[in-house]
Motif scaffolding. Structure first.
Motif, PDB file in Angstrom:
ATOM      1  N   THR A   2    -110.581  33.935 149.889  1.00  0.00           N
ATOM      2  CA  THR A   2    -110.263  32.763 150.295  1.00  0.00           C
ATOM      3  C   THR A   2    -109.338  32.612 151.128  1.00  0.00           C
ATOM      4  O   THR A   2    -109.265  31.944 152.119  1.00  0.00           O
ATOM      5  CB  THR A   2    -109.968  31.650 148.878  1.00  0.00           C
ATOM      6  OG1 THR A   2    -111.291  31.864 148.190  1.00  0.00           O
ATOM      7  CG2 THR A   2    -110.147  30.061 149.450  1.00  0.00           C
ATOM      8  N   ILE A  48    -109.337  31.072 154.867  1.00  0.00           N
ATOM      9  CA  ILE A  48    -108.582  29.967 155.475  1.00  0.00           C
ATOM     10  C   ILE A  48    -107.790  30.457 156.843  1.00  0.00           C
ATOM     11  O   ILE A  48    -107.591  29.459 157.556  1.00  0.00           O
ATOM     12  CB  ILE A  48    -107.591  29.467 154.153  1.00  0.00           C
ATOM     13  CG1 ILE A  48    -108.582  28.713 153.220  1.00  0.00           C
ATOM     14  CG2 ILE A  48    -106.758  28.579 154.886  1.00  0.00           C
ATOM     15  CD1 ILE A  48    -107.698  28.532 152.040  1.00  0.00           C
ATOM     16  N   THR A  49    -107.228  31.601 156.472  1.00  0.00           N
ATOM     17  CA  THR A  49    -106.290  32.030 157.504  1.00  0.00           C
ATOM     18  C   THR A  49    -107.441  32.113 158.992  1.00  0.00           C
ATOM     19  O   THR A  49    -106.852  31.885 159.930  1.00  0.00           O
ATOM     20  CB  THR A  49    -105.847  33.364 157.403  1.00  0.00           C
ATOM     21  OG1 THR A  49    -104.743  33.346 156.148  1.00  0.00           O
ATOM     22  CG2 THR A  49    -104.749  33.838 158.470  1.00  0.00           C
ATOM     23  N   PHE A  89    -110.091  30.551 159.672  1.00  0.00           N
ATOM     24  CA  PHE A  89    -110.468  29.423 160.379  1.00  0.00           C
ATOM     25  C   PHE A  89    -109.401  28.801 160.805  1.00  0.00           C
ATOM     26  O   PHE A  89    -109.666  27.907 161.782  1.00  0.00           O
ATOM     27  CB  PHE A  89    -111.182  28.453 159.156  1.00  0.00           C
ATOM     28  CG  PHE A  89    -112.703  28.917 158.975  1.00  0.00           C
ATOM     29  CD1 PHE A  89    -113.493  29.253 159.849  1.00  0.00           C
ATOM     30  CD2 PHE A  89    -112.779  29.387 157.854  1.00  0.00           C
ATOM     31  CE1 PHE A  89    -114.767  29.908 159.395  1.00  0.00           C
ATOM     32  CE2 PHE A  89    -114.118  30.061 157.333  1.00  0.00           C
ATOM     33  CZ  PHE A  89    -115.033  30.133 158.126  1.00  0.00           C
ATOM     34  N   THR A  90    -108.171  28.659 160.123  1.00  0.00           N
ATOM     35  CA  THR A  90    -107.100  27.942 160.590  1.00  0.00           C
ATOM     36  C   THR A  90    -106.560  28.476 162.148  1.00  0.00           C
ATOM     37  O   THR A  90    -106.296  27.974 163.048  1.00  0.00           O
ATOM     38  CB  THR A  90    -105.787  27.873 159.695  1.00  0.00           C
ATOM     39  OG1 THR A  90    -106.455  27.322 158.536  1.00  0.00           O
ATOM     40  CG2 THR A  90    -104.835  27.279 160.155  1.00  0.00           C
ATOM     41  N   SER A  91    -106.448  29.890 162.282  1.00  0.00           N
ATOM     42  CA  SER A  91    -106.132  30.596 163.472  1.00  0.00           C
ATOM     43  C   SER A  91    -107.240  30.373 164.580  1.00  0.00           C
ATOM     44  O   SER A  91    -106.799  30.024 165.671  1.00  0.00           O
ATOM     45  CB  SER A  91    -105.853  31.728 163.364  1.00  0.00           C
ATOM     46  OG  SER A  91    -107.175  32.523 163.191  1.00  0.00           O
ATOM     47  N   SER A  92    -108.522  30.072 164.367  1.00  0.00           N
ATOM     48  CA  SER A  92    -109.459  29.731 165.191  1.00  0.00           C
ATOM     49  C   SER A  92    -109.477  28.339 165.703  1.00  0.00           C
ATOM     50  O   SER A  92    -109.515  28.110 166.938  1.00  0.00           O
ATOM     51  CB  SER A  92    -111.006  30.124 164.577  1.00  0.00           C
ATOM     52  OG  SER A  92    -112.065  29.489 165.579  1.00  0.00           O
ATOM     53  N   TYR A  93    -109.259  27.528 164.870  1.00  0.00           N
ATOM     54  CA  TYR A  93    -108.987  25.995 165.117  1.00  0.00           C
ATOM     55  C   TYR A  93    -107.734  25.866 166.045  1.00  0.00           C
ATOM     56  O   TYR A  93    -108.282  25.198 167.055  1.00  0.00           O
ATOM     57  CB  TYR A  93    -108.879  25.174 163.793  1.00  0.00           C
ATOM     58  CG  TYR A  93    -108.493  23.845 164.168  1.00  0.00           C
ATOM     59  CD1 TYR A  93    -109.540  22.881 164.572  1.00  0.00           C
ATOM     60  CD2 TYR A  93    -107.480  23.032 163.972  1.00  0.00           C
ATOM     61  CE1 TYR A  93    -109.114  21.467 164.931  1.00  0.00           C
ATOM     62  CE2 TYR A  93    -107.087  21.762 164.204  1.00  0.00           C
ATOM     63  CZ  TYR A  93    -108.126  21.126 164.650  1.00  0.00           C
ATOM     64  OH  TYR A  93    -107.800  19.545 164.945  1.00  0.00           O
ATOM     65  N   TYR A  94    -106.716  26.195 165.529  1.00  0.00           N
ATOM     66  CA  TYR A  94    -105.571  26.232 166.462  1.00  0.00           C
ATOM     67  C   TYR A  94    -105.585  26.906 167.492  1.00  0.00           C
ATOM     68  O   TYR A  94    -105.022  26.404 168.728  1.00  0.00           O
ATOM     69  CB  TYR A  94    -104.084  26.612 165.809  1.00  0.00           C
ATOM     70  CG  TYR A  94    -103.907  25.393 164.735  1.00  0.00           C
ATOM     71  CD1 TYR A  94    -103.657  24.118 165.286  1.00  0.00           C
ATOM     72  CD2 TYR A  94    -104.015  25.474 163.396  1.00  0.00           C
ATOM     73  CE1 TYR A  94    -103.249  23.090 164.563  1.00  0.00           C
ATOM     74  CE2 TYR A  94    -103.640  24.471 162.689  1.00  0.00           C
ATOM     75  CZ  TYR A  94    -103.226  23.339 163.027  1.00  0.00           C
ATOM     76  OH  TYR A  94    -102.876  22.306 162.072  1.00  0.00           O
ATOM     77  N   SER A 144    -105.106  24.491 171.535  1.00  0.00           N
ATOM     78  CA  SER A 144    -103.747  24.625 171.823  1.00  0.00           C
ATOM     79  C   SER A 144    -103.394  23.811 173.046  1.00  0.00           C
ATOM     80  O   SER A 144    -104.165  23.485 173.774  1.00  0.00           O
ATOM     81  CB  SER A 144    -103.329  26.209 172.395  1.00  0.00           C
ATOM     82  OG  SER A 144    -104.029  26.528 173.536  1.00  0.00           O
TER      83      SER A 144
END
Length: 91
Positions: free
Chosen positions: A30, A34-35, A37-42, A46
């Motif tokens: 998990t 989360i890591t 999806f978060t890195s992909s989103y940010y 940018s």
């Protein structure tokens, strides 16, 4: 690795290691998801990339406006603008 050493050293006690391993796998998986999806989103959101995208779109629409004022609307101008608009919104 620390968990396995702990289980090996306390093997005389009745600890169900499989349940604990399963819980650890779920927690670590998990956290990894989360890591990711978060890195992909940010990465997509940018600020510098967003600013550059907007500057390119402003330049494109300015050029299209000049082209329309000079030559009027053409058959190929509207699909080109629509395609660029879709690319901008999908980003």
């Amino acid at each position: 690795m620390l968990f396995e050493i702990f289980i090996y050293s306390t093997s005389s006690q009745s600890i169900d290691a499989n349940v604990i391993r399963t819980i650890l796998k779920i927690v670590v998986g998990t956290m990894s998801a989360i890591t990711l999806f978060t890195s992909s989103y940010y990465g997509k959101m940018s600020l510098s990339n967003t600013i550059e995208d907007h500057k390119r779109m402003i330049a494109l629409y300015t050029k299209a406006e000049e082209n329309i004022l000079e030559n009027g609307e053409s058959e190929e101008l509207i699909p080109t603008l629509a395609r660029e608009f879709l690319i901008e919104n999908s980003t």
